[in-house]
Design a protein around this motif. Structure first.
Motif, mmCIF file in Angstrom:
data_model
loop_
_atom_site.group_PDB
_atom_site.id
_atom_site.type_symbol
_atom_site.label_atom_id
_atom_site.label_comp_id
_atom_site.label_asym_id
_atom_site.label_seq_id
_atom_site.Cartn_x
_atom_site.Cartn_y
_atom_site.Cartn_z
ATOM 1 N N THR A 198 0.834 -1.207 0.000
ATOM 2 C CA THR A 198 0.000 0.000 0.000
ATOM 3 C C THR A 198 0.863 1.249 0.000
ATOM 4 O O THR A 198 0.529 2.263 -0.610
ATOM 5 C CB THR A 198 -0.920 0.015 1.223
ATOM 6 O OG1 THR A 198 -1.467 -1.276 1.369
ATOM 7 C CG2 THR A 198 -2.027 1.014 1.062
ATOM 8 N N LEU A 199 2.000 1.138 0.690
ATOM 9 C CA LEU A 199 2.939 2.258 0.707
ATOM 10 C C LEU A 199 3.379 2.583 -0.717
ATOM 11 O O LEU A 199 3.478 3.747 -1.111
ATOM 12 C CB LEU A 199 4.137 1.865 1.568
ATOM 13 C CG LEU A 199 4.780 2.936 2.420
ATOM 14 C CD1 LEU A 199 3.773 3.578 3.334
ATOM 15 C CD2 LEU A 199 5.923 2.340 3.210
ATOM 16 N N LEU A 200 3.604 1.531 -1.474
ATOM 17 C CA LEU A 200 4.031 1.693 -2.864
ATOM 18 C C LEU A 200 2.922 2.348 -3.694
ATOM 19 O O LEU A 200 3.174 3.252 -4.496
ATOM 20 C CB LEU A 200 4.370 0.313 -3.444
ATOM 21 C CG LEU A 200 5.376 0.341 -4.571
ATOM 22 C CD1 LEU A 200 6.732 0.744 -4.056
ATOM 23 C CD2 LEU A 200 5.436 -1.030 -5.223
ATOM 24 N N VAL A 201 1.686 1.888 -3.461
ATOM 25 C CA VAL A 201 0.545 2.491 -4.159
ATOM 26 C C VAL A 201 0.466 3.975 -3.803
ATOM 27 O O VAL A 201 0.317 4.841 -4.668
ATOM 28 C CB VAL A 201 -0.775 1.790 -3.759
ATOM 29 C CG1 VAL A 201 -1.959 2.503 -4.392
ATOM 30 C CG2 VAL A 201 -0.745 0.341 -4.180
ATOM 31 N N ALA A 202 0.614 4.262 -2.506
ATOM 32 C CA ALA A 202 0.504 5.650 -2.042
ATOM 33 C C ALA A 202 1.579 6.512 -2.687
ATOM 34 O O ALA A 202 1.295 7.619 -3.157
ATOM 35 C CB ALA A 202 0.611 5.702 -0.530
ATOM 36 N N VAL A 203 2.811 6.001 -2.733
ATOM 37 C CA VAL A 203 3.885 6.822 -3.294
ATOM 38 C C VAL A 203 3.635 7.084 -4.771
ATOM 39 O O VAL A 203 3.904 8.172 -5.279
ATOM 40 C CB VAL A 203 5.282 6.195 -3.031
ATOM 41 C CG1 VAL A 203 5.668 5.189 -4.055
ATOM 42 C CG2 VAL A 203 6.325 7.279 -2.936
ATOM 43 N N THR A 204 3.046 6.109 -5.462
ATOM 44 C CA THR A 204 2.720 6.319 -6.869
ATOM 45 C C THR A 204 1.716 7.464 -7.014
ATOM 46 O O THR A 204 1.892 8.356 -7.841
ATOM 47 C CB THR A 204 2.101 5.046 -7.471
ATOM 48 O OG1 THR A 204 2.811 3.932 -6.972
ATOM 49 C CG2 THR A 204 2.173 5.054 -8.963
ATOM 50 N N PHE A 205 0.676 7.410 -6.204
ATOM 51 C CA PHE A 205 -0.352 8.454 -6.277
ATOM 52 C C PHE A 205 0.226 9.835 -5.979
ATOM 53 O O PHE A 205 -0.020 10.801 -6.696
ATOM 54 C CB PHE A 205 -1.479 8.167 -5.282
ATOM 55 C CG PHE A 205 -2.518 7.231 -5.825
ATOM 56 C CD1 PHE A 205 -3.163 7.528 -7.003
ATOM 57 C CD2 PHE A 205 -2.842 6.074 -5.150
ATOM 58 C CE1 PHE A 205 -4.120 6.670 -7.523
ATOM 59 C CE2 PHE A 205 -3.801 5.203 -5.663
ATOM 60 C CZ PHE A 205 -4.438 5.504 -6.838
ATOM 61 N N VAL A 206 0.976 9.903 -4.885
ATOM 62 C CA VAL A 206 1.499 11.209 -4.475
ATOM 63 C C VAL A 206 2.454 11.745 -5.528
ATOM 64 O O VAL A 206 2.358 12.909 -5.951
ATOM 65 C CB VAL A 206 2.205 11.119 -3.109
ATOM 66 C CG1 VAL A 206 2.787 12.463 -2.719
ATOM 67 C CG2 VAL A 206 1.233 10.643 -2.049
ATOM 68 N N PHE A 207 3.358 10.892 -5.972
ATOM 69 C CA PHE A 207 4.356 11.308 -6.954
ATOM 70 C C PHE A 207 3.678 11.867 -8.204
ATOM 71 O O PHE A 207 3.982 12.965 -8.660
ATOM 72 C CB PHE A 207 5.233 10.107 -7.327
ATOM 73 C CG PHE A 207 6.382 10.446 -8.224
ATOM 74 C CD1 PHE A 207 7.624 10.773 -7.693
ATOM 75 C CD2 PHE A 207 6.235 10.446 -9.604
ATOM 76 C CE1 PHE A 207 8.684 11.086 -8.518
ATOM 77 C CE2 PHE A 207 7.288 10.765 -10.434
ATOM 78 C CZ PHE A 207 8.516 11.074 -9.884
ATOM 79 N N MET A 208 2.708 11.096 -8.728
ATOM 80 C CA MET A 208 2.066 11.535 -9.971
ATOM 81 C C MET A 208 1.231 12.782 -9.742
ATOM 82 O O MET A 208 1.188 13.678 -10.586
ATOM 83 C CB MET A 208 1.204 10.413 -10.526
ATOM 84 C CG MET A 208 2.056 9.279 -11.042
ATOM 85 S SD MET A 208 1.076 8.065 -11.878
ATOM 86 C CE MET A 208 2.338 6.893 -12.300
ATOM 87 N N GLY A 209 0.553 12.851 -8.600
ATOM 88 C CA GLY A 209 -0.256 14.031 -8.314
ATOM 89 C C GLY A 209 0.597 15.279 -8.221
ATOM 90 O O GLY A 209 0.249 16.330 -8.757
ATOM 91 N N VAL A 210 1.733 15.155 -7.544
ATOM 92 C CA VAL A 210 2.569 16.333 -7.327
ATOM 93 C C VAL A 210 3.260 16.769 -8.612
ATOM 94 O O VAL A 210 3.297 17.947 -8.949
ATOM 95 C CB VAL A 210 3.606 16.060 -6.218
ATOM 96 C CG1 VAL A 210 4.616 17.188 -6.152
ATOM 97 C CG2 VAL A 210 2.915 15.901 -4.890
ATOM 98 N N ILE A 211 3.756 15.799 -9.365
ATOM 99 C CA ILE A 211 4.548 16.171 -10.546
ATOM 100 C C ILE A 211 3.665 16.852 -11.589
ATOM 101 O O ILE A 211 4.117 17.709 -12.344
ATOM 102 C CB ILE A 211 5.269 14.934 -11.127
ATOM 103 C CG1 ILE A 211 6.558 15.371 -11.806
ATOM 104 C CG2 ILE A 211 4.408 14.174 -12.117
ATOM 105 C CD1 ILE A 211 7.492 14.249 -12.109
#
Lengths: 281, 390
Positions: free
Chosen positions: A203-216
């Motif tokens: 889930t941590l990996l899923v979360a980092v994907t979401f945050v990364f893409m949202g921020v970039i």
């Protein structure tokens, strides 16, 4: 028709709609913008736009700036959300009940309003500065029109959802596992590193994907509270496309952002495939 | 077994999605049916024409049209105006491109029947042969407009309102505002971080400051030259702007949009900004800017001038558009321009009510009209890489 073939056809017909949507909404535009980004001023095809992206001083600093903000924001969001989620999972009391009620509120406030709110709060003559002034502090460090402002906005936008994701992952860690670990004498840290973290890693990996893409790909907050230069890629893309009307360069920027996102997506997909493989064997 | 279950749930999901989509579809149908019904009851004449009007500007422009259009429709129930508001700065260009592309593709006017923009688009459209030539025949109120202004644009556009960029300042802090450009630069250097201008790609007031500073070093007639060969003479102006960077707000922070600097002035973070006169007057009237805010034009002046309405030559609803233009130039509509957005009227002041004539006493035409065509784009690009990113 054999039963096998029938089932195969059914499978294909079920996959087809989503596949077609993917092709028309994602794949074709990407190919289109790739082609656009490779077009040079003379109408021929070469890498001049990408060359400009990495050689122009302004563009290069935009890319570095975006990556810095994205990495710092992602790490901060993950750390804060994880701590918050763990705290809510393993504690129960007044504070937890209130955090649980409040932490989702930012999701329901529109981005633009939040951004203007932040400007009112953290600006040079904003609320924070006025309160600090009465406490004897003369000046607030520059937050608005600076990298710090964008990062604070990113925290506000991303922590609630990430906490929710991680919270649901943590709640699926069974109490029995933790209690039995305690029974055999495992300390708190050991339980965290050996049990909780591995069980929520995915889930941590899923979360980092979401945050990364949202921020970039973020635009509103960087546009309003970010500095004029360097800019985040979203803002720069808008400027290159809308103001300078250099469509090829904008396409190159868009494609490069897509590559950055797919780089993170790659790890996500890789871990999903691994997971599937484990389940099957 | 598991697969069958999966297939079943998938089908169920698809059916559900289909149902939802179908629901949306029928909703839309119902909506449009209701629309149609509404139209037929309100306009029984059945000869109702609807034309599309693209306009661009800050929020006050949108507010103005949102007032004028209902006024017009109430008087002309057989005509419906479909307004399309395009936010200022970045998004205006595509409308011109749209009209141009439609013409090249032989598809009429591309659904644009009336277009509001600056002198640059009038000139560009003149060269591309896009605009309809207007006359006082169908538009009687065109006689109210200064004929010299009409001649300047070869009768291709209607100057329906004017506005100018001026210096807006806080008169509590600034007692002797600069009168000339050079005095302004001296003031900026003498009062570090008390002056701000917005990112020129996001709004006209910052753009005006940048363009005026660059063309300060060029001959007077250069402001009507849209030939790219002139770009080599910009360097001195950009050097000036780069140097000023250290003295402006936040040592090089340029807020976004015209409103960005007005906010800084309102909160007292800066004492002087370039701003559109209509926005300043409007916001003082509404109390968004302190009453101590005053305006000053410098010499040589910042740019300003009329905003124009153009009718694409290939529009097939010209008659309705002419009626609308006639209404826009009527003293009644022009009074809204003055009262609603504090703009200068587009028609000659002698046609306006006495009280409005009085209120414009002393407002000299201190502005200059710039027409640089596509060069503005290059200025913004160069500003971004040389001044913002220095």
């Amino acid at each position: 028709m054999s039963r096998q073939a029938k089932r195969g056809l059914l499978g294909i017909s079920l996959v087809l709609p989503s596949f077609l949507i993917l092709v028309f909404i994602v794949v074709l535009p990407i190919i289109g913008s790739l082609k656009e980004s490779l077009t040079n001023d003379g109408g021929g095809y070469d890498l001049s736009n990408y060359k400009f992206l990495f050689t122009d001083k302004l563009m290069r600093s935009n890319i570095i700036f975006t990556l810095e903000i994205t990495v710092i924001s992602s790490l901060l969001v993950l750390a804060i959300s994880y701590v918050l989620a763990v705290y809510m999972r393993f504690n129960n009391g007044f504070a937890v009940r209130w955090i649980r009620r409040m932490y989702m509120i930012p999701i329901f406030i529109p981005t633009v309003i939040t951004t203007y709110g932040l400007m009112q709060l953290l600006g040079n003559h904003g609320w924070a500065a006025r309160i600090l002034y009465h406490l004897g502090q003369d000046s607030l460090p520059r937050i608005i029109y600076d990298m710090k402002g964008i990062i604070i906005a990113n925290l506000w936008f991303n922590i609630p959802f990430t906490t929710m994701l991680l919270g649901s992952a943590l709640s699926s860690v069974p109490d029995s596992v933790i209690e039995s670990a305690k029974d055999v004498g495992a300390g708190r840290l050991r339980i965290f590193w050996r049990l909780i973290l591995p069980l929520t890693y995915k889930t941590l990996l899923v979360a980092v994907t979401f945050v990364f893409m949202g921020v970039i790909g973020s635009f509103t907050a960087p546009y309003l509270v970010g500095p004029n230069a360097p800019q985040m890629l979203g803002v720069s893309m808008e400027q290159v496309f809308g103001v300078f009307q250099d469509r090829q360069l904008a396409a190159a920027l868009a494609f490069f952002t897509f590559l950055l996102c797919s780089f993170i997506g790659y790890f996500y997909v890789l871990s999903m495939i691994k997971e599937e493989g484990m389940r099957r064997s | 077994m598991l697969n069958k279950k999966k297939a079943l749930s998938l089908t169920a999901g698809l059916v559900l999605a289909g149902a939802v989509l179908a629901g949306c579809g029928s909703d839309k149908k119902a909506e449009s049916a209701a629309d149609g019904g509404g139209n037929s009851t309100s306009a029984p004449a059945a000869s109702s024409t609807e034309f599309t009007f693209y306009y661009t500007g800050s929020q006050n422009v949108d507010d103005l049209w949102k007032t004028l259009i209902p006024m017009f429709e109430a008087k002309n129930p057989d005509i419906k105006v479909n307004p399309v508001y395009v936010a200022s700065g970045t998004a205006a260009q595509p409308t011109y491109d749209k009209i141009m592309a439609a013409k090249q593709a032989g598809k009429g006017s591309g659904g644009v029947d009336l277009y509001e923009s600056s002198i640059d688009d009038v000139t560009k459209g003149k060269n591309d042969d896009l605009w309809d030539s207007l006359s006082a025949g169908p538009i009687a109120n065109l006689n109210n407009v200064d004929q010299q202004t009409m001649k300047d644009v070869s009768n291709l556009a209607v100057p329906y309102r004017s506005s100018a960029v001026v210096l807006a300042y806080n008169s509590d802090k600034v007692t002797a505002p600069p009168q000339t450009l050079d005095e302004l630069y001296d003031w900026i250097r003498a009062n570090p971080e008390k002056f701000a201008y917005n990112d020129p790609s996001t709004g006209g007031s910052g753009s005006s400051f940048v363009i005026t500073s660059i063309y300060k070093f060029l001959p007077e007639e250069a402001i009507h030259n849209s030939d790219p060969s002139i770009e080599s003479q910009w360097t001195q102006g950009f050097d000036l702007l780069k140097d000023l960077g250290k003295y402006v707000y936040g040592k090089g922070i340029y807020p976004k949009k015209n409103q960005g600097t007005l906010d800084l002035l309102a909160s007292g973070e800066v004492d002087m900004i370039p701003a559109w006169s209509d926005m300043v007057l409007d916001q003082i009237a509404k109390g968004q800017l302190p009453a101590s805010t005053k305006m000053q034009q410098v010499t040589p002046g910042f740019n300003g001038g009329p905003t124009y309405l153009m009718v694409p030559k290939l529009s097939d609803k010209k008659d309705a558009v002419y009626k609308f233009l006639d209404f826009t130039l009527s003293p009644e509509a022009q009074a809204e321009v003055v009262n609603k957005m504090q703009g200068f009227p587009g028609i000659k002041l002698s046609n306006m009510p006495q009280d409005i004539q009085d209120s414009f006493k002393g407002v000299s035409e201190g502005y200059r009209t710039f027409s640089l065509g596509d060069l503005g784009k290059d200025i913004n690009q160069r500003w971004q890489s040389e001044v913002a990113a220095q």
